[in-house]
Scaffold this active site. Structure first.
Site, short mmCIF file in Angstrom:
data_model
loop_
_atom_site.label_atom_id
_atom_site.label_comp_id
_atom_site.label_asym_id
_atom_site.label_seq_id
_atom_site.Cartn_x
_atom_site.Cartn_y
_atom_site.Cartn_z
N ASP A 93 -12.30 -10.27 -23.76
CA ASP A 93 -11.42 -9.70 -24.96
C ASP A 93 -9.95 -10.24 -25.25
O ASP A 93 -8.98 -9.39 -25.12
CB ASP A 93 -11.56 -8.02 -25.40
CG ASP A 93 -11.24 -7.66 -26.74
OD1 ASP A 93 -10.94 -8.67 -27.78
OD2 ASP A 93 -10.94 -6.46 -26.91
N VAL A 105 -4.79 5.36 -26.27
CA VAL A 105 -3.70 5.52 -25.16
C VAL A 105 -2.42 6.20 -25.45
O VAL A 105 -1.83 6.26 -26.71
CB VAL A 105 -3.40 3.96 -25.15
CG1 VAL A 105 -2.64 3.69 -23.75
CG2 VAL A 105 -4.54 3.11 -24.93
N GLY A 146 -1.60 3.78 -28.65
CA GLY A 146 -2.42 2.54 -29.06
C GLY A 146 -3.89 3.20 -29.21
O GLY A 146 -4.44 4.25 -28.56
#
Ligand SMILES: *[C@@H]1O[C@H](CO)[C@@H](O)[C@H](O)[C@H]1NC(C)=O
Ligand SMILES: *[C@@H]1O[C@H](CO)[C@@H](O)[C@H](O)[C@H]1NC(C)=O
Ligand SMILES: *[C@@H]1O[C@H](CO)[C@@H](O)[C@H](O)[C@H]1NC(C)=O
Ligand SMILES: *[C@@H]1O[C@H](CO)[C@@H](O)[C@H](O)[C@H]1NC(C)=O
Ligand SMILES: *[C@@H]1O[C@H](CO)[C@@H](O)[C@H](O)[C@H]1NC(C)=O
Ligand SMILES: *[C@@H]1O[C@H](CO)[C@@H](O)[C@H](O)[C@H]1NC(C)=O
Ligand SMILES: *[C@@H]1O[C@H](CO)[C@@H](O)[C@H](O)[C@H]1NC(C)=O
Ligand SMILES: *[C@@H]1O[C@H](CO)[C@@H](O)[C@H](O)[C@H]1NC(C)=O
Length: 909
Positions: free
Chosen positions: A709, A597, A590
């Site tokens: 978020d 990630v 990611g």
């Protein structure tokens, strides 16, 4: 009308001529036709045999003895003869390879014939280089052209989804064919098309013996407007060549046009790839002289060859090879040059995609692991693990039980895990002595041979080595623990418990080490993990902090459970260790504003997601500390816990448990969604889990933590599809009275952003509520929050959905994939909650705790639909009245203004 008739007559005459050619032994006695160098594998064939073209076929039972993986198939392809196929049912990222004999330095084509199975997807590799994907029933064959770098070549299938299957493999030496142009010698060419023009029948096949190299030429007889075929009226007679490099039959007919010929190929991969295009021309009209058939060659609108004259070289045959970087399509256009008496022609062409050759595993590791395999095989012939130990040990994917890493551009073996979990169907695990060769795997960091039936002594290891973790527990090893193993400099855990014949470790034998021995209750299933572990730190510390470490010391752990409990506190990891854990950041899973990630595995086997702050990240140390401080104190079933962190050499890295089911976003409309539809009850329970997680944040420690978020890609799913809210990098404590609330920059993701927060810069928990409302709409509609590829009124999910909800036309917006598979009442409630969440004024939005209650009710209704229906029938209520009752009341005049609300503490529970 007249024209059509002409063509018909022409075709008929041509057909008769062709029959003549077929029965005339024009080419059959060609000296090139020798199949003795061919290798032809007929998968699952009961015996070796020779076909009617005198090609020898061998069965693959020598390589894969398992008859259970054999199936019958019907042959519909014109170029296959085997009515069997081998089928491997594997998980993803596993491979099965055939090992074929070749001759180093020679050029070959290698071809797999598959035969249709629906719903499977796998890649094909030649050697270690991946060339093609089999993902549709039309993909009958994959072919590669390569230059052998060894005296053997692997032909591998690598699983992605579903099963692997293969029916035939053809390896053919290419007889002096010039496919390897300068600049392409370190590549493999994947065949995309090999076409010749033939007016008689579409899809006709020319191959061995007409083509001595057994290339498969497939005819195209389709005419585009303005094009026509012209054919040789006499024998094809190639001048000035020592036998044409393409079969004579391929040259008998050419495609021509009075002005321009366009050959279009679309459906190519939509990323920029390098292709090689080979064109073959034979002047079929014997009266045409040099200078009378001249044309320009364009490839994807670029002039590549000007004034190409088929008869220009004193011959009547020419070839042309072009390379091109293309994206999606190839457009080959031949345009008659001014002054040329005749239009362009083309007899045949080939298109190849160029794949850069991948380097094999480090030669020494490769040889050693084959030795290890042979040592193990001696005592464990029947073990199923060997079926997967084919081809290169590491590439394109490693053998079962191996882990590999790239070190200075070299692929090396870093992990060998043959613990019993790797095996299936073998009760006692592996038998015989520990293979001595394992000590020669110089890059090994993790060695796990636990839970097997190994006997004999533990071999001496090279010292120093890279070993970090060694597990030899639960075997029948004898002798004593060699010092060369116990004193490895990087060793963090060494488990040799439950080897009843092994001499007890004698404390004074290892200087400076504290030793506790515990041979434990080894026969007992419950505590079968008992053993002796040499650890990095004192017994109170967790195994998660391994490398580098203070000094070896030995301690014992009563049970596996202790490990789990001890790993809960946040750990500090070293950079070096995280590099080992992620195999040098090999698998990216990611990317976000924070950085990248990566996936990794801790030495204790736990799968983790390692989040690395990117150097260019605009969010700074502040976010890092922010996340650390917050996460170190927060634990909740629906929040992704932080396992550890690293703050070294300006690197800021966070380690989380890996969430094996990916993100809600991916499940709703990402790659995962294409494989399996997320059903409505699961969507609902995920929404509820996420809402609970956010509620916990909003009510945290009497102060409110705002996520800032919230989005579907931040809602992760663990192995049991339990939702966990992730990414607190943006989190903030809600401003309290006295704080200057407007000082924060606006953060968040387009499509989820609370319009009020965006315009006023005032942050409140209600901003999360807005974003969560968007997530609810996503689970209802299966649509992304913003998509500018849709018609303009549908760009924004919120703006598109709102009018439908207000007009009670829910069916219009529900994800077509779950149509008819939800309870209307449950759906209505979710939609109503979503609508209230996306109120433009934050004061009108509910709090997370209210949302949780609504979602709980919805889930109960959904799971208990029939019972609930009975209850509302008996009370005479209907869907609408229930919804109206539960509507969030409009704000009363006494309620604070939206601006004030944001400065208030979290909603009272
Ligand atoms: C068939 O091939 C073998 C070698 O592969 C060769 O010895 C034999 O002469 C061939 N037979 C015919 C009829 O061509
Ligand atoms: C088929 O041929 C291969 C290779 O020559 C050989 O190893 C194998 O024993 C043969 N199998 C049978 C059933 O004859
Ligand atoms: C496969 O075909 C053979 C005959 O070629 C037949 O004997 C056998 O029963 C078939 N197997 C299956 C599973 O259909
Ligand atoms: C592709 O062709 C161009 C022009 O014909 C040539 O300059 C270039 O080197 C070729 N590219 C490769 C990778 O060989
Ligand atoms: C044959 O040519 C036609 C027209 O150019 C094209 O549409 C078709 O895809 C071609 N068929 C094959 C098998 O390439
Ligand atoms: C062959 O070429 C000659 C001279 O260019 C031309 O007159 C004739 O029409 C051509 N024949 C065919 C079948 O194209
Ligand atoms: C193919 O290329 C030719 C020449 O560059 C161009 O005129 C034509 O429009 C192209 N056709 C397509 C469909 O792209
Ligand atoms: C493949 O065959 C070659 C030659 O027989 C052999 O050296 C190599 O070890 C084989 N590879 C594997 C993985 O068995």
């Amino acid at each position: 009308m007249m024209k059509e008739l002409d063509i018909w007559i022409l075709k008929l005459t041509k057909f008769l001529l062709l029959c003549l050619f077929i029965f005339t032994p024009l080419n059959s006695a060609d000296e090139g036709s020798d199949s003795s160098s061919f290798v032809s594998i007929a998968c699952c064939s009961e015996s070796n045999f020779t076909d009617n073209k005198n090609i020898s076929w061998i069965s693959d039972f020598n390589e894969f003895p398992n008859r259970l993986s054999c199936e019958n198939r019907t042959i519909s392809e014109p170029f296959a003869i085997n009515n069997k196929r081998r089928v491997f049912h594997l998980g993803s990222n596993q491979k099965r390879c055939y090992n074929l004999t070749a001759k180093k330095g020679e050029d070959y084509l290698i071809r797999g014939i598959f035969g249709v199975i629906w719903g499977s997807k796998f890649t094909v590799a030649v050697g270690v280089t991946t060339i093609g994907v089999v993902d549709s029933p039309e993909k009958i064959a994959v072919e590669g052209v390569f230059r052998a770098t060894k005296d053997y070549i692997y032909f591998c299938l690598v699983s992605d989804q579903g099963t692997l299957y293969i029916s035939e493999i053809h390896l053919r030496a290419l007889q002096n064919l010039g496919y390897y142009l300068e600049g392409f010698s370190s590549s493999i060419l994947e065949l995309i098309k090999r076409i010749y023009f033939d007016e008689i029948s579409e899809g006709k096949v020319i191959r061995y013996e007409d083509d001595p190299s057994d290339r498969i030429w497939i005819s195209n007889s389709t005419l585009d407007p303005g094009t026509d075929f012209i054919s040789e009226q006499q024998d094809v007679n190639v001048l000035g060549w020592n036998g044409a490099p393409v079969p004579i039959q391929v040259l008998q007919t050419a495609l021509t046009a009075s002005d321009r010929l366009v050959i279009l190929h679309d459906g190519l991969s939509s990323s920029n790839n390098l292709y090689l295009v080979f064109l073959y021309f034979y002047e079929v009209n014997q009266t045409v002289q040099a200078g009378q058939r001249v044309f320009d060659v364009y490839l994807n609108d670029q002039l590549r060859q000007s004034g190409f004259d088929v008869s220009g070289n004193g011959s009547n045959y020419r070839e042309l090879a072009l390379n091109v970087t293309a994206n999606g399509y190839l457009n080959l256009t031949l345009v008659k040059a001014s002054g040329s008496g005749n239009g362009p022609i083309c007899n045949a062409y080939e298109i190849f995609q160029v794949h850069q050759l991948v380097q094999e595993t480090n030669q020494s590791d490769l040889e050693v692991i084959l030795e290890v395999r042979n040592e193990l095989l001696e005592y464990n012939q029947q073990d199923e693990v060997w079926e997967g130990w084919t081809g290169d040990p590491c590439l394109p994917v490693p053998w079962n039980g191996l882990g590999c890493e790239a070190v200075n551009g070299d692929t090396v073996i870093t992990k060998l895990d043959l613990s019993s979990g790797i095996h299936r169907g073998v009760d006692q695990g592996l038998k015989g002595p520990l293979p001595n060769s394992i000590t020669k795997l110089t890059h090994l960091t993790i060695l796990n041979l636990s839970d097997n039936g190994f006997t004999g002594k533990i071999p001496e290891f090279l010292h120093p080595s890279m070993l970090i973790s060694v597990d030899l527990s639960h075997n029948n090893l004898s002798g004593s623990l060699p010092e060369s193993l116990a004193l490895q400099p990087h060793l963090a855990t060494l488990n040799f418990g439950c080897n009843s014949q092994l001499a007890k470790v004698n404390p004074p034998s290892f200087k400076g080490l504290k030793v506790t021995t515990d041979h434990g209750n080894c026969g007992d299933q419950e505590s079968s993990k008992r053993g002796i572990i040499i650890g990095a730190s004192a017994a109170s510390a967790s195994l998660l902090k391994p490398y580098p470490m203070t000094k070896n010391l030995i301690f014992s752990l009563p049970s596996m459970d202790d490990l789990v409990i001890k790993s809960i506190s946040i750990e500090t990891f070293t950079l070096e260790y995280l590099e080992a854990v992620t195999q040098s950041y090999k698998t990216l899973i990611g990317e976000g504003g924070f950085g990248s990630v990566y996936r990794g595995t801790l030495t204790d086997g736990q799968e983790v997601a390692v989040k690395v702050r990117s150097a260019t990240s605009t969010q700074g140390t502040r976010e890092f500390d922010n996340e650390l401080n917050l996460l170190s104190t927060i634990r909740h079933e629906n929040l992704v816990p932080l396992l550890g962190y690293c703050n070294e050499k300006d690197q800021e890295i966070l380690v989380y448990p890996f969430m094996s089911n990916g993100s809600l976003q991916d499940r709703l409309y990402g790659e995962a969604a294409k494989r399996k539809i997320l059903d409505w009850p699961t969507r609902l329970s995920i929404a509820l889990g996420a809402a609970r997680g956010l509620t916990h944040l909003h009510n945290f420690a009497g102060r409110c933590i705002i996520h800032r978020d919230v989005k579907s890609s931040n809602i992760l799913l663990d192995q049991s599809m339990c939702a966990k809210v992730a990414d607190f990098g943006f989190s903030k404590y809600a401003p309290q009275e006295g704080d200057s609330g407007a000082s924060l920059e606006v953060r968040g993701t387009a499509g989820y952003l609370d319009p009020e927060y965006y315009t006023t810069h005032h942050l409140s928990a209600k901003s999360d509520v807005f974003s969560f409302g968007v997530v609810l709409l996503e689970i209802v509609t299966g649509r992304e929050p913003l998509n500018i590829h849709r018609p303009h009124p549908e760009w924004s999910l919120v703006e598109w959905a709102k009018p439908y909800i207000r007009e009670s036309k829910i069916e219009e917006i529900v994800d077509p994939n779950i149509k008819g598979a939800y309870h209307a009442e449950a759906m209505w409630r979710v939609v109503e909650v979503a609508l209230s969440c996306i109120e433009p004024f934050s004061a009108y939005r509910p709090g997370m705790a209210d949302i949780v209650r609504e979602l709980e009710d919805s889930l109960i209704i959904e799971n208990n639909a029939s019972e609930y229906m009975r209850s509302i029938e008996s009370t005479g209520s209907n869907r609408f009245s229930i919804i109206m009752d539960r509507r969030i009341p409009p704000p009363s005049p006494s309620e604070p203004s939206p601006i004030l609300t944001q400065l208030a503490p979290p909603e009272p529970r």
